[in-house]
Design a protein around this motif. Structure first.
Motif, mmCIF file in Angstrom:
data_model
loop_
_atom_site.group_PDB
_atom_site.id
_atom_site.type_symbol
_atom_site.label_atom_id
_atom_site.label_comp_id
_atom_site.label_asym_id
_atom_site.label_seq_id
_atom_site.Cartn_x
_atom_site.Cartn_y
_atom_site.Cartn_z
ATOM 1 N N PRO A 72 0.889 -1.215 -0.094
ATOM 2 C CA PRO A 72 0.103 -0.130 0.116
ATOM 3 C C PRO A 72 0.875 1.324 0.068
ATOM 4 N N LEU A 73 0.365 2.345 -0.629
ATOM 5 C CA LEU A 73 1.447 3.300 -0.923
ATOM 6 C C LEU A 73 1.430 4.168 0.748
ATOM 7 N N ASP A 74 0.621 4.138 1.294
ATOM 8 C CA ASP A 74 0.756 4.834 2.750
ATOM 9 C C ASP A 74 1.926 4.007 3.582
ATOM 10 N N GLU A 75 1.770 2.409 3.307
ATOM 11 C CA GLU A 75 2.776 1.927 4.245
ATOM 12 C C GLU A 75 4.292 2.058 3.578
ATOM 13 N N VAL A 76 4.480 2.195 2.310
ATOM 14 C CA VAL A 76 5.625 2.495 1.568
ATOM 15 C C VAL A 76 6.212 3.971 2.300
ATOM 16 N N ALA A 77 5.611 4.855 2.407
ATOM 17 C CA ALA A 77 5.959 6.223 2.908
ATOM 18 C C ALA A 77 6.217 6.040 4.258
ATOM 19 N N ARG A 78 5.325 5.110 5.123
ATOM 20 C CA ARG A 78 5.481 5.000 6.591
ATOM 21 C C ARG A 78 6.774 4.381 6.798
ATOM 22 N N THR A 79 7.214 3.113 6.067
ATOM 23 C CA THR A 79 8.314 2.505 6.231
ATOM 24 C C THR A 79 9.601 3.366 5.916
ATOM 25 N N ALA A 80 9.524 4.085 4.695
ATOM 26 C CA ALA A 80 10.710 4.814 4.293
ATOM 27 C C ALA A 80 10.945 5.924 5.334
ATOM 28 N N LEU A 81 9.907 6.678 5.640
ATOM 29 C CA LEU A 81 10.196 7.716 6.777
ATOM 30 C C LEU A 81 10.742 7.352 7.972
ATOM 31 N N ALA A 82 10.286 6.051 8.270
ATOM 32 C CA ALA A 82 10.979 5.572 9.757
ATOM 33 C C ALA A 82 12.335 5.274 9.702
ATOM 34 N N ALA A 83 12.978 4.693 8.416
ATOM 35 C CA ALA A 83 14.078 4.452 8.072
ATOM 36 C C ALA A 83 14.949 5.747 8.239
ATOM 37 N N TRP A 84 14.302 6.728 7.609
ATOM 38 C CA TRP A 84 15.099 7.916 7.487
ATOM 39 C C TRP A 84 15.027 8.874 8.817
ATOM 40 N N GLY A 85 14.575 8.369 9.766
ATOM 41 C CA GLY A 85 14.347 9.226 11.069
ATOM 42 C C GLY A 85 13.249 10.174 10.803
ATOM 43 N N ASP A 86 12.658 10.335 9.948
ATOM 44 C CA ASP A 86 11.647 11.392 9.812
ATOM 45 C C ASP A 86 10.314 11.411 10.619
ATOM 46 N N PRO A 87 10.049 12.247 11.554
ATOM 47 C CA PRO A 87 9.178 12.070 12.758
ATOM 48 C C PRO A 87 7.854 12.215 12.128
ATOM 49 N N ARG A 88 7.411 12.680 11.016
ATOM 50 C CA ARG A 88 6.026 12.806 10.623
ATOM 51 C C ARG A 88 5.191 11.827 10.674
ATOM 52 N N THR A 89 3.926 12.059 10.663
ATOM 53 C CA THR A 89 3.005 10.760 10.841
ATOM 54 C C THR A 89 2.235 10.541 9.496
ATOM 55 N N VAL A 90 2.121 9.277 9.154
ATOM 56 C CA VAL A 90 1.545 9.000 7.947
ATOM 57 C C VAL A 90 0.039 8.591 8.125
ATOM 58 N N ILE A 91 -0.934 9.135 7.731
ATOM 59 C CA ILE A 91 -2.173 8.952 8.170
ATOM 60 C C ILE A 91 -3.042 8.323 6.764
ATOM 61 N N THR A 92 -3.751 7.396 6.870
ATOM 62 C CA THR A 92 -4.277 6.384 5.834
ATOM 63 C C THR A 92 -5.456 7.150 5.339
ATOM 64 N N ASP A 93 -5.776 7.688 4.458
ATOM 65 C CA ASP A 93 -7.033 8.372 3.895
ATOM 66 C C ASP A 93 -7.191 7.857 2.575
ATOM 67 N N PRO A 94 -8.291 6.663 2.373
ATOM 68 C CA PRO A 94 -8.622 6.461 0.933
ATOM 69 C C PRO A 94 -8.839 7.385 -0.416
ATOM 70 N N HIS A 95 -9.301 8.606 0.113
ATOM 71 C CA HIS A 95 -9.643 9.771 -0.572
ATOM 72 C C HIS A 95 -8.601 10.612 -0.866
ATOM 73 N N ALA A 96 -7.452 10.792 -0.227
ATOM 74 C CA ALA A 96 -6.297 11.583 -0.488
ATOM 75 C C ALA A 96 -5.879 11.538 -1.892
ATOM 76 N N PRO A 97 -5.891 12.810 -2.568
ATOM 77 C CA PRO A 97 -5.477 12.699 -3.924
ATOM 78 C C PRO A 97 -3.946 12.521 -4.238
ATOM 79 N N TYR A 98 -3.854 12.075 -5.527
ATOM 80 C CA TYR A 98 -2.261 11.689 -5.833
ATOM 81 C C TYR A 98 -2.264 12.190 -7.289
ATOM 82 N N PHE A 99 -1.529 13.405 -7.448
ATOM 83 C CA PHE A 99 -1.150 13.829 -8.428
ATOM 84 C C PHE A 99 -2.544 14.491 -9.118
ATOM 85 N N GLY A 100 -3.314 14.936 -8.165
ATOM 86 C CA GLY A 100 -4.737 15.527 -8.576
ATOM 87 C C GLY A 100 -5.642 14.554 -8.786
ATOM 88 N N GLY A 101 -5.490 13.298 -8.595
ATOM 89 C CA GLY A 101 -6.470 12.358 -8.834
ATOM 90 C C GLY A 101 -6.874 11.075 -7.720
#
Length: 248
Positions: A191-220
């Motif tokens: 899942p796209l949200d999981e990829v971001a969550r995994t990568a940010l954790a590996a980079w020490g990025d403290p931001r929280t990834v929230i799963t939103d089925p309706h979040a847009p991706y490149f405008g769609g």
């Protein structure tokens, strides 16, 4: 072979230039910084003189709908015209897996228009559609950020290392034209949200990834399988996400 790489100083372009030179080819990296501008046509004729093949891997200058359409259609028309004049026998273009499944995205519509121009050009061609690069995960997360949170859908992705895409492009541009489309994807589906969550954790990025089925991706809005290749039809690259995140 003489091969011109449009966008030859970018992430994929620079890697492709190095890979092709390593195979003994005469390679011209063509970009505004090297005096070649596909949008204005400046320097194209000189760069393509005597070329056997062209690989267009330019990513564009904006993802905004109108600007993207202007860039990809104008640049592609100019490159194809210069190829006809120079007698280039193979045009290779880098595109995106699922590009024709997200019409709400102006950027994706522009890439579809680019593909259509190539297919209708009469020049022998190969179109390489790749999934999202590992190297763009941070940019995807940043584009979906609202303060300390990142809103991303759980749509499936099959991300790939840029180096693996470069290897496929190098094989194709030095081979016979496919006269069609080939897809390239990484070895794992997430899942796209999981990829971001995994990568940010590996980079020490403290931001929280929230799963939103309706979040847009490149405008769609993404469907579950909008961004993954059809099963059994893609070239599967070797590099898994975990190895790319922690090389060596």
């Amino acid at each position: 072979m003489k091969i011109v790489v449009i966008g030859g100083t970018g992430l994929i372009g620079a890697g492709l230039v190095d890979a092709l030179r390593g195979r003994g080819h005469d390679v011209v990296p063509a970009s505004p910084s090297s005096g070649v501008d596909a949008v204005t046509g400046k320097g194209l004729a000189a760069a393509l003189a005597g070329a056997d093949a062209v690989a267009d891997v330019a990513k564009g200058r904006s993802v905004e709908a109108e600007a993207a359409m202007e860039f990809f259609t104008t640049a592609t028309r100019n490159v194809l015209a210069a190829e006809r004049n120079a007698g280039v026998w193979h045009h290779v273009a880098l595109s995106i897996v699922g590009v024709d499944r997200l019409p709400a995205s102006g950027h994706y519509r522009a890439k579809v228009a680019q593909e259509r121009l190539i297919e209708e050009s009469g020049i022998a061609y190969s179109i390489v559609r790749a999934t999202q690069f590992f190297e763009f995960i941070r940019a995807i997360a940043d584009s979906a950020a609202e303060g300390g949170t990142i809103l991303l859908p759980p749509a499936l992705v099959q991300p790939v290392a840029a180096a693996d895409v470069v290897a496929v492009l190098a094989d194709i541009v030095t081979g016979p034209p496919l006269r069609g489309i080939v897809e390239v994807a990484g070895p794992e589906v997430f899942p796209l949200d999981e990829v971001a969550r995994t990568a940010l954790a590996a980079w020490g990025d403290p931001r929280t990834v929230i799963t939103d089925p309706h979040a847009p991706y490149f405008g769609g809005e993404l469907g579950e399988r909008t961004l993954v290749p059809d099963e059994g039809h893609a070239r599967i690259a070797a590099t898994p996400l975990a190895r790319w995140l922690r090389p060596g």
